[in-house]
Design an enzyme around this catalytic site. Structure first.
Site, PDB file in Angstrom:
ATOM      1  N   GLU A 107      20.679  -8.664   3.420  1.00 52.55           N
ATOM      2  CA  GLU A 107      21.720  -8.966   2.435  1.00 52.55           C
ATOM      3  C   GLU A 107      21.241  -8.622   1.033  1.00 52.55           C
ATOM      4  O   GLU A 107      20.045  -8.649   0.762  1.00 52.55           O
ATOM      5  CB  GLU A 107      22.027 -10.462   2.458  1.00 52.55           C
ATOM      6  N   ASP A 108      22.191  -8.345   0.140  1.00 48.21           N
ATOM      7  CA  ASP A 108      21.822  -8.114  -1.246  1.00 48.21           C
ATOM      8  C   ASP A 108      21.569  -9.433  -1.973  1.00 48.21           C
ATOM      9  O   ASP A 108      20.572  -9.591  -2.651  1.00 48.21           O
ATOM     10  CB  ASP A 108      22.873  -7.269  -1.979  1.00 48.21           C
ATOM     11  N   ASP A 153      24.432 -16.332  -2.422  1.00 50.35           N
ATOM     12  CA  ASP A 153      24.931 -17.084  -3.561  1.00 50.35           C
ATOM     13  C   ASP A 153      25.373 -18.466  -3.062  1.00 50.35           C
ATOM     14  O   ASP A 153      24.552 -19.355  -2.878  1.00 50.35           O
ATOM     15  CB  ASP A 153      26.084 -16.282  -4.182  1.00 50.35           C
ATOM     16  N   ARG A 174      26.323  -0.034  -9.100  1.00 47.75           N
ATOM     17  CA  ARG A 174      25.429  -0.070  -7.942  1.00 47.75           C
ATOM     18  C   ARG A 174      24.207   0.826  -8.132  1.00 47.75           C
ATOM     19  O   ARG A 174      23.143   0.560  -7.596  1.00 47.75           O
ATOM     20  CB  ARG A 174      26.156   0.387  -6.672  1.00 47.75           C
ATOM     21  N   PHE A 229      25.809 -13.502 -13.613  1.00 48.38           N
ATOM     22  CA  PHE A 229      26.466 -12.451 -12.836  1.00 48.38           C
ATOM     23  C   PHE A 229      25.655 -11.173 -12.952  1.00 48.38           C
ATOM     24  O   PHE A 229      25.528 -10.602 -14.034  1.00 48.38           O
ATOM     25  CB  PHE A 229      27.906 -12.228 -13.291  1.00 48.38           C
TER      26      PHE A 229
END
Length: 187
Positions: free
Chosen positions: A98-99, A102, A164, A151
């Site tokens: 996963e990136d 959260d 990205r 963010f």
């Protein structure tokens, strides 16, 4: 693009160093286990590409698309599978790549779904771990960096499909995304 960045949170060299460390640890932990890595699209693709070059054992790859954000900076809580894995995982040692973890909602959903397919083991490797926003307690056995409640974009993470390709993790200026967020919330 750089004018949209408030600050660089994790420089490119730190990411490279940490990915190398994660690759070494995964190689040791999965020696002789032929892990099946499932990359969560699209955000984790750059992380996966660098990570697997640091893993020096046999492994297989698959990809899964999950959407929960839309054009917002907050998870909608509504998840949809946009692309399912192609290979069966029953009896396999599975590692979700996963990136960012959260709230934990997406990973919790994925873990339940994949567990129902009876893997031998199921673990998670995330580039970023944002524990401060966690709503659901989920295990993240491997992670690159714990980050604050900001963010972030870059190194695969996006806002509205942009940023990205930045080689570092950065904080986006709020004025860049506030208009889009307000527009999205009105719809």
């Amino acid at each position: 693009m750089e004018q949209d960045i408030q600050k660089i949170l994790i420089p490119e060299e730190e990411i490279k160093k940490r990915v190398k460390e994660l690759g070494k640890r995964i190689s040791e932990d999965y020696k002789d286990k032929f892990p099946h890595l499932i990359c969560i699209l699209k955000g984790a693709t750059i992380f996966l590409s660098d990570l697997i070059r640091e893993v020096n054992i046999h492994m297989s790859l698959d990809f899964m698309g999950v959407s929960s954000y839309g054009s917002s900076t907050e998870s909608s809580g509504i998840l949809k599978i946009t692309k399912d894995i192609d290979q069966p995982i029953e009896g396999r040692n599975v590692l979700i790549v996963e990136d960012i973890v959260d709230t934990g909602l997406t990973l919790s959903y994925l873990r339940k779904l994949l567990t129902s397919r009876k893997p031998k083991s199921l673990k998670t490797c995330a580039l970023l771990n944002k524990k401060v926003r966690r709503k659901v307690d989920v295990p993240v056995e491997y992670y690159g960096f714990e980050i604050p409640d900001e963010f972030v974009v870059g190194y695969g993470l996006d806002f509205n499909e942009k940023y990205r390709n930045l080689p570092y993790i950065s904080v986006l200026k709020p004025e860049v995304y506030m208009y889009e967020v307000m527009k999205y919330e009105k719809e």
